[in-house]
Design an enzyme around this catalytic site. Structure first.
Site, PDB file in Angstrom:
ATOM      1  N   HIS A 148       0.885  -1.176   0.000  1.00 32.07           N
ATOM      2  CA  HIS A 148       0.000   0.000   0.000  1.00 32.07           C
ATOM      3  C   HIS A 148       0.928   1.232   0.000  1.00 32.07           C
ATOM      4  CE1 HIS A 148      -3.455   2.386   0.319  1.00 32.07           C
ATOM      5  NE2 HIS A 148      -3.890   2.104   1.518  1.00 32.07           N
ATOM      6  N   ASP A 243      -2.325  -1.934  12.307  1.00 33.72           N
ATOM      7  CA  ASP A 243      -3.303  -2.088  11.214  1.00 33.72           C
ATOM      8  C   ASP A 243      -4.219  -3.244  11.606  1.00 33.72           C
ATOM      9  OD1 ASP A 243      -4.641  -2.051   8.765  1.00 33.72           O
ATOM     10  OD2 ASP A 243      -3.013  -3.005   7.634  1.00 33.72           O
ATOM     11  N   ARG A 311      -2.731  11.794   2.915  1.00 31.98           N
ATOM     12  CA  ARG A 311      -2.979  10.988   1.720  1.00 31.98           C
ATOM     13  C   ARG A 311      -3.228  11.911   0.532  1.00 31.98           C
ATOM     14  NH1 ARG A 311      -4.829   5.786   2.130  1.00 31.98           N
ATOM     15  NH2 ARG A 311      -4.482   5.832  -0.118  1.00 31.98           N
TER      16      ARG A 311
HETATM   17  N1  NVA Z   1      -4.150  -4.115   5.576  1.00 29.47           N
HETATM   18  C1  NVA Z   1      -5.396  -3.417   5.294  1.00 29.47           C
HETATM   19  C2  NVA Z   1      -5.132  -2.005   4.923  1.00 29.47           C
HETATM   20  C3  NVA Z   1      -6.369  -1.169   4.711  1.00 29.47           C
HETATM   21  C4  NVA Z   1      -6.070   0.233   4.316  1.00 29.47           C
HETATM   22  C5  NVA Z   1      -6.130  -4.141   4.196  1.00 29.47           C
HETATM   23  O1  NVA Z   1      -5.498  -4.548   3.208  1.00 29.47           O
HETATM   24  O2  NVA Z   1      -7.340  -4.329   4.301  1.00 29.47           O
HETATM   25  N1   CP Z   2      -6.174   3.700   4.532  1.00 29.22           N
HETATM   26  C1   CP Z   2      -6.913   3.437   3.451  1.00 29.22           C
HETATM   27  O1   CP Z   2      -6.398   3.071   2.397  1.00 29.22           O
HETATM   28  O2   CP Z   2      -8.247   3.629   3.616  1.00 29.22           O
HETATM   29  P1   CP Z   2      -9.386   3.169   2.623  1.00 29.22           P
HETATM   30  O3   CP Z   2      -9.415   1.670   2.631  1.00 29.22           O
HETATM   31  O4   CP Z   2     -10.652   3.772   3.180  1.00 29.22           O
HETATM   32  O5   CP Z   2      -9.081   3.692   1.258  1.00 29.22           O
END
Ligand code: NVA
Ligand code: CP
Length: 337
Positions: A148, A243, A311
């Site tokens: 990410h 997270d 962001r």
């Molecule tokens: N590790 C989480 C991050 C969300 C922004 C996911 O992939 O769902």
């Molecule tokens: N942190 C993040 O990517 O949030 P969303 O899943 O809401 O885009």
């Protein structure tokens, strides 16, 4: 009439101007440490003087395909593209994965005829690399199972805002060795920071990502460490990050993971081992009561909404880097117009 205004002009000396613009941002590894640093620099300028960049993407069309839900990523990209004068088209891809109806190559060859950039949130990282392999236009990873990058860049920009010197900062990530852990390790390594990851046995970051981050850190003076001991990892840290324990697509494992990760909850007791000035960080959405308690995420130490705000600024910087002619270090100067 000549009016004196402040506006940004490209700096021509003193900093390495990139001649080769990275085509895509799929992994933090697509950027050199210099490019990551320049991105931080440009983000500061965009955040401080957004009006100066208002027309920077005029006439550019960006398409966003999301296989998973999103609040922050979708809205910050849409608002960011609009504020740069471009146009964003959102495609809800939650009902059918990309590559199922037609090949990724065929999708890519259509898109490159119509738009200037593709932003993808997918389950499989290979979906993003598959589109990028065939598309001549820039591709941005808006979250995959592996990384990410946009979030991690915003997070390190937030840390740079809070601490004077990022190379003196220790960020401890407590939880699943997932996409967030991977991008944080790689970004921290590029910027010469110290990143500690504490994950339960069997949930550590992927070995090849750790190895890559450690190799980058060896060049920048950063340090990447992996442990199964959350208290030791948090000890003395400047920032503690967590997270969700079950990422999007892993919902069926929620109950099993809750037991495995119980000792990795970031609560007041866990925060008491960090430095007195330590920040709490989370990419959001948070599962309050699981990986973090209300007392921590709602505390004055928490910078989760600063991260969310950043962001917007960092993604505008990424868009300018890929679509606006590459990285430039901007410095506001007084000029006559
Ligand atoms: N590790 C989480 C991050 C969300 C922004 C996911 O992939 O769902
Ligand atoms: N942190 C993040 O990517 O949030 P969303 O899943 O809401 O885009």
């Amino acid at each position: 009439m000549s009016t004196k205004v402040m506006m940004p002009v490209p700096q021509t000396s003193g900093h390495p101007a990139k001649e080769v613009v990275p085509k895509d941002l799929i992994s933090i590894q697509d950027l050199t440490p210099e490019e990551v640093a320049a991105l931080m620099d440009m983000t500061a300028q965009i955040k401080a003087r957004p009006a100066d960049f208002r027309g920077a993407l005029a006439g550019k069309q960006v398409v966003m395909f999301f296989e998973k839900p999103s609040l922050r990523t979708r809205l910050t990209f849409e608002a960011g593209v609009n504020s740069l004068g471009g146009h964003a088209i959102f495609v809800d891809q939650t009902q059918q994965r990309l590559g199922e109806r037609e090949t990724l190559a065929d999708v890519a060859h259509n898109l490159e005829r119509w738009v200037d950039c593709v932003i993808l949130r997918t389950f499989a990282h290979s979906t993003i690399t598959g589109i990028a392999e065939h598309a001549s236009i820039p591709v941005i990873n808006a979250l995959s199972d592996l990384e990410h990058p946009c979030q991690a860049l915003a997070d390190f920009f937030t840390l740079e805002e809070k601490f004077d010197d990022i190379t003196k900062v220790t960020l401890t990530y407590v939880g699943d060795g997932n996409n967030m852990a991977h991008s944080l390790m790689l970004t921290g390594a590029a910027l010469g920071a110290k990143v500690r990851i504490a994950a339960p046995k069997g949930y550590e970051p992927l070995a090849d990502v750790t190895k890559a981050a450690q190799k980058i850190a060896a060049e920048t003076g950063g340090k990447i460490t992996i442990t199964n001991d959350p208290v030791a990892a948090v000890s003395g840290a400047d920032a503690v990050y967590t997270d969700v324990w079950a990422s999007m697509g892993q919902e069926a494992e929620t109950e099993a993971r809750a037991k495995i990760f119980a000792k990795f909850q970031v609560n007041e007791e866990m925060m008491s081992h960090a430095a007195k000035h330590a920040l709490f960080m989370h990419c959001l959405p948070a599962h309050r009561g699981s990986e973090v308690t209300d007392a921590v995420i709602d505390s004055p130490q928490s910078v989760v909404f600063d991260q969310a705000e950043n962001r917007l600024h960092v993604q505008k910087s990424i868009l300018l880097m890929l679509l606006g002619g590459g990285l430039r270090r901007y410095r506001p100067r007084s000029v006559n117009v």
